[in-house]
Design a protein around this motif. Structure first.
Motif, PDB file in Angstrom:
ATOM      1  N   UNK A   1       0.832  -1.204   0.000  1.00  0.00           N
ATOM      2  CA  UNK A   1       0.000   0.000   0.000  1.00  0.00           C
ATOM      3  C   UNK A   1       0.868   1.256   0.000  1.00  0.00           C
ATOM      4  N   UNK A   2       1.979   1.204   0.726  1.00  0.00           N
ATOM      5  CA  UNK A   2       2.883   2.340   0.741  1.00  0.00           C
ATOM      6  C   UNK A   2       3.434   2.660  -0.642  1.00  0.00           C
ATOM      7  N   UNK A   3       3.797   1.618  -1.396  1.00  0.00           N
ATOM      8  CA  UNK A   3       4.278   1.826  -2.762  1.00  0.00           C
ATOM      9  C   UNK A   3       3.177   2.378  -3.657  1.00  0.00           C
ATOM     10  N   UNK A   4       1.979   1.818  -3.528  1.00  0.00           N
ATOM     11  CA  UNK A   4       0.870   2.283  -4.355  1.00  0.00           C
ATOM     12  C   UNK A   4       0.530   3.743  -4.062  1.00  0.00           C
ATOM     13  N   UNK A   5       0.597   4.128  -2.783  1.00  0.00           N
ATOM     14  CA  UNK A   5       0.355   5.530  -2.428  1.00  0.00           C
ATOM     15  C   UNK A   5       1.408   6.425  -3.071  1.00  0.00           C
ATOM     16  N   UNK A   6       2.649   5.971  -3.050  1.00  0.00           N
ATOM     17  CA  UNK A   6       3.740   6.747  -3.648  1.00  0.00           C
ATOM     18  C   UNK A   6       3.541   6.906  -5.154  1.00  0.00           C
ATOM     19  N   UNK A   7       3.067   5.840  -5.800  1.00  0.00           N
ATOM     20  CA  UNK A   7       2.912   5.868  -7.258  1.00  0.00           C
ATOM     21  C   UNK A   7       1.612   6.531  -7.712  1.00  0.00           C
ATOM     22  N   UNK A   8       0.521   6.221  -7.027  1.00  0.00           N
ATOM     23  CA  UNK A   8      -0.793   6.621  -7.530  1.00  0.00           C
ATOM     24  C   UNK A   8      -1.607   7.510  -6.588  1.00  0.00           C
ATOM     25  N   UNK A   9      -1.179   7.666  -5.343  1.00  0.00           N
ATOM     26  CA  UNK A   9      -1.941   8.441  -4.379  1.00  0.00           C
ATOM     27  C   UNK A   9      -2.856   7.548  -3.553  1.00  0.00           C
ATOM     28  N   UNK A  10      -3.330   8.101  -2.428  1.00  0.00           N
ATOM     29  CA  UNK A  10      -4.093   7.273  -1.494  1.00  0.00           C
ATOM     30  C   UNK A  10      -5.461   6.879  -2.028  1.00  0.00           C
ATOM     31  N   UNK A  11      -6.088   7.738  -2.833  1.00  0.00           N
ATOM     32  CA  UNK A  11      -7.414   7.390  -3.348  1.00  0.00           C
ATOM     33  C   UNK A  11      -7.349   6.175  -4.272  1.00  0.00           C
ATOM     34  N   UNK A  12      -6.443   6.198  -5.220  1.00  0.00           N
ATOM     35  CA  UNK A  12      -6.315   5.067  -6.135  1.00  0.00           C
ATOM     36  C   UNK A  12      -5.855   3.811  -5.401  1.00  0.00           C
ATOM     37  N   UNK A  13      -5.087   3.996  -4.334  1.00  0.00           N
ATOM     38  CA  UNK A  13      -4.640   2.833  -3.553  1.00  0.00           C
ATOM     39  C   UNK A  13      -5.825   2.131  -2.910  1.00  0.00           C
ATOM     40  N   UNK A  14      -6.727   2.902  -2.322  1.00  0.00           N
ATOM     41  CA  UNK A  14      -7.943   2.295  -1.772  1.00  0.00           C
ATOM     42  C   UNK A  14      -8.710   1.535  -2.857  1.00  0.00           C
ATOM     43  N   UNK A  15      -8.800   2.116  -4.049  1.00  0.00           N
ATOM     44  CA  UNK A  15      -9.550   1.476  -5.136  1.00  0.00           C
ATOM     45  C   UNK A  15      -8.874   0.190  -5.592  1.00  0.00           C
ATOM     46  N   UNK A  16      -7.568   0.230  -5.774  1.00  0.00           N
ATOM     47  CA  UNK A  16      -6.831  -0.958  -6.236  1.00  0.00           C
ATOM     48  C   UNK A  16      -6.929  -2.083  -5.216  1.00  0.00           C
ATOM     49  N   UNK A  17      -6.743  -1.742  -3.939  1.00  0.00           N
ATOM     50  CA  UNK A  17      -6.845  -2.759  -2.897  1.00  0.00           C
ATOM     51  C   UNK A  17      -8.259  -3.336  -2.834  1.00  0.00           C
ATOM     52  N   UNK A  18      -9.263  -2.480  -2.943  1.00  0.00           N
ATOM     53  CA  UNK A  18     -10.640  -2.960  -2.900  1.00  0.00           C
ATOM     54  C   UNK A  18     -10.931  -3.962  -4.006  1.00  0.00           C
ATOM     55  N   UNK A  19     -10.466  -3.673  -5.217  1.00  0.00           N
ATOM     56  CA  UNK A  19     -10.691  -4.592  -6.344  1.00  0.00           C
ATOM     57  C   UNK A  19      -9.917  -5.891  -6.139  1.00  0.00           C
ATOM     58  N   UNK A  20      -8.662  -5.773  -5.731  1.00  0.00           N
ATOM     59  CA  UNK A  20      -7.853  -6.976  -5.497  1.00  0.00           C
ATOM     60  C   UNK A  20      -8.431  -7.854  -4.396  1.00  0.00           C
ATOM     61  N   UNK A  21      -8.867  -7.229  -3.302  1.00  0.00           N
ATOM     62  CA  UNK A  21      -9.457  -7.997  -2.200  1.00  0.00           C
ATOM     63  C   UNK A  21     -10.758  -8.675  -2.632  1.00  0.00           C
ATOM     64  N   UNK A  22     -11.527  -8.006  -3.494  1.00  0.00           N
ATOM     65  CA  UNK A  22     -12.768  -8.612  -3.990  1.00  0.00           C
ATOM     66  C   UNK A  22     -12.476  -9.926  -4.708  1.00  0.00           C
ATOM     67  N   UNK A  23     -11.470  -9.925  -5.562  1.00  0.00           N
ATOM     68  CA  UNK A  23     -11.134 -11.132  -6.326  1.00  0.00           C
ATOM     69  C   UNK A  23     -10.688 -12.258  -5.399  1.00  0.00           C
ATOM     70  N   UNK A  24      -9.773 -11.947  -4.486  1.00  0.00           N
ATOM     71  CA  UNK A  24      -9.196 -12.992  -3.630  1.00  0.00           C
ATOM     72  C   UNK A  24     -10.212 -13.524  -2.623  1.00  0.00           C
ATOM     73  N   UNK A  25     -10.930 -12.634  -1.959  1.00  0.00           N
ATOM     74  CA  UNK A  25     -11.828 -13.085  -0.889  1.00  0.00           C
ATOM     75  C   UNK A  25     -13.059 -13.812  -1.423  1.00  0.00           C
ATOM     76  N   UNK A  26     -13.619 -13.361  -2.540  1.00  0.00           N
ATOM     77  CA  UNK A  26     -14.769 -14.077  -3.088  1.00  0.00           C
ATOM     78  C   UNK A  26     -14.362 -15.456  -3.595  1.00  0.00           C
ATOM     79  N   UNK A  27     -13.169 -15.550  -4.199  1.00  0.00           N
ATOM     80  CA  UNK A  27     -12.688 -16.870  -4.637  1.00  0.00           C
ATOM     81  C   UNK A  27     -12.438 -17.772  -3.430  1.00  0.00           C
ATOM     82  N   UNK A  28     -11.839 -17.224  -2.376  1.00  0.00           N
ATOM     83  CA  UNK A  28     -11.565 -18.015  -1.181  1.00  0.00           C
ATOM     84  C   UNK A  28     -12.818 -18.524  -0.514  1.00  0.00           C
TER      85      UNK A  28
END
Length: 407
Positions: free
Chosen positions: A155-182
């Motif tokens: 998350x720290x790298x993503x904030x550095x590259x894209x900012x905190x708003x996009x980091x929340x969005x990227x993590x939310x999408x990634x977590x959706x894929x992993x947790x629903x599959x799990x």
């Protein structure tokens, strides 16, 4: 009896649940968002930190409600609900423009979903592995504990590259894929299922297994519970008093900022090792002996921790404190299953884990209050050592409950 080859390899259940817990545990990576939010909105550290306090409280509430729900409806539905709410809350946090929005979607929604979603993997793992209950519980809760440690740098790298708003969005999408599959792997074993060739141990042979499934109110009336709950609360309060202030203590003791950061990382590593190591150990020597041992070691460590003066002492102490704290988070769930049965495990452990939730609120606050009052962490360490010692004595008196007489 074993269900035969039609039963999916039970280790897939661990893999799916562990992946979910890795995501749910990322709620603890909150600190990487503190400074970016402060910088954009000008909020105080205390105002922004309320979101994390709400998150911790809602995790405990989520475990309590999710455990009760999954006992009734099964782990798959509850796990999927937690997955959708968690990823949704994380994604919606990107639209933060006020404190109340942050509190609602990160503090309440993400925290509650993390608690709800994590109940299924834990209960499913213990039901599929009655022969390795401590080890598998350790693996499951290690995944939850590792979430913050692994996701925070990402998350720290993503904030550095894209900012905190996009980091929340990227993590939310990634977590959706992993947790629903799990969540697709969260299925309870058939009624009466047990591993081929395994029989429950007799009293005195390793970890005890109850023959009676306790309902929550029935459990709460036993002397076993009335000793377990305060022991859990005191033991984890002692750990969280120090864990929440380790970096500040290290810098105040003369160590550099990088050394303090390394100590926090080493403590997280010890936390993970403790969850697996003590989980495995408790399968062989019993739950209460393992818990009493790690709590007693914690008391000794904390008694002398304020006097550390070298990097080696700091790093070794941090690892061992983390190991002992992580041990409690893997052995108490297994003890709940052993003493009170697995039929109502989600509900029962939801009640037991309120001890940890209480500690999560009291421990860091008590450590901070003692520092403010004395301008030193010495008193905090000594009081934490006393709490750990009381917890060790108390948990050593825990005995399996006697099954109620048939009516």
């Amino acid at each position: 009896m074993s269900h035969g080859p039609r039963v999916m390899n039970r280790w897939f259940r661990v893999a799916g649940g562990g992946a979910m817990n890795l995501c749910f545990g990322s709620a603890y990576a909150w600190s990487v968002f503190l400074q970016p939010l402060q910088a954009e909105f000008g909020w105080t550290r205390a105002q922004v930190s309320v979101a994390f306090t709400l998150c911790i409280a809602c995790i405990a509430a989520g475990v309590l409600i999710g455990g009760r729900w999954q006992d009734r409806k099964g782990p798959a539905l509850v796990g999927l609900t937690g997955a959708l709410l968690f990823s949704g809350g994380m994604f919606l946090a990107r639209f933060t423009d006020s404190l109340w929005w942050l509190y609602v979607f990160y503090g309440i929604m993400v925290g509650f979903a993390s608690g709800v979603g994590s109940t299924g993997p834990l209960a499913v793992g213990m039901k599929w592995f009655p022969d390795k209950r401590g080890l598998v519980t350790g693996l499951m809760v290690m995944g939850y504990g590792a979430g913050g440690a692994l996701i925070a740098p990402l998350a720290g790298l993503l904030i550095h590259w894209y900012g905190w708003r996009q980091t929340f969005a990227i993590l939310g999408i990634g977590f959706f894929v992993v947790t629903t599959a799990g969540s697709l792997f969260l299925r309870n074993p058939p009624e009466g299922w047990r591993p081929a060739g395994w029989t429950p141990p007799k009293p005195g042979e390793g970890a005890f297994r109850t023959i009676h499934d306790y309902a929550p109110l029935e459990m709460m009336r036993t002397g076993t519970f009335l000793r377990m709950w305060p022991a859990y609360a005191l033991g984890t309060t002692a750990g969280l008093m120090i864990i929440g202030h380790l970096a500040a203590f290290a810098q105040g003791a003369g160590f550099s900022r990088p050394d303090a950061a390394v100590a926090v990382g080493i403590l997280a590593i010890g936390n993970g090792f403790g969850r697996i190591g003590s989980g495995w150990l408790s399968d062989h020597i019993g739950r209460t002996k393992t818990l009493a041992s790690v709590m007693a070691v914690t008391a000794v460590l904390l008694l002398f921790a304020a006097a550390v003066s070298t990097r080696l002492e700091l790093f070794c102490t941090s690892f061992l404190i983390g190991y002992c704290f992580g041990s409690q988070l893997s052995v108490f769930p297994s003890a709940t299953a052993d003493f009170f049965g697995v039929r109502n495990l989600g509900n029962n452990y939801g009640v037991v884990v309120t001890a940890w939730g209480t500690a999560g609120i009291i421990g860091p606050m008590l450590g901070g209050w003692l520092f403010d009052a004395t301008n030193s962490y010495t008193s905090a360490f000594r009081i934490a050592a006393l709490l750990a010692l009381v917890a060790a004595v108390l948990v050593s008196t825990v005995r399996p409950p006697k099954a109620p007489s048939p009516r």
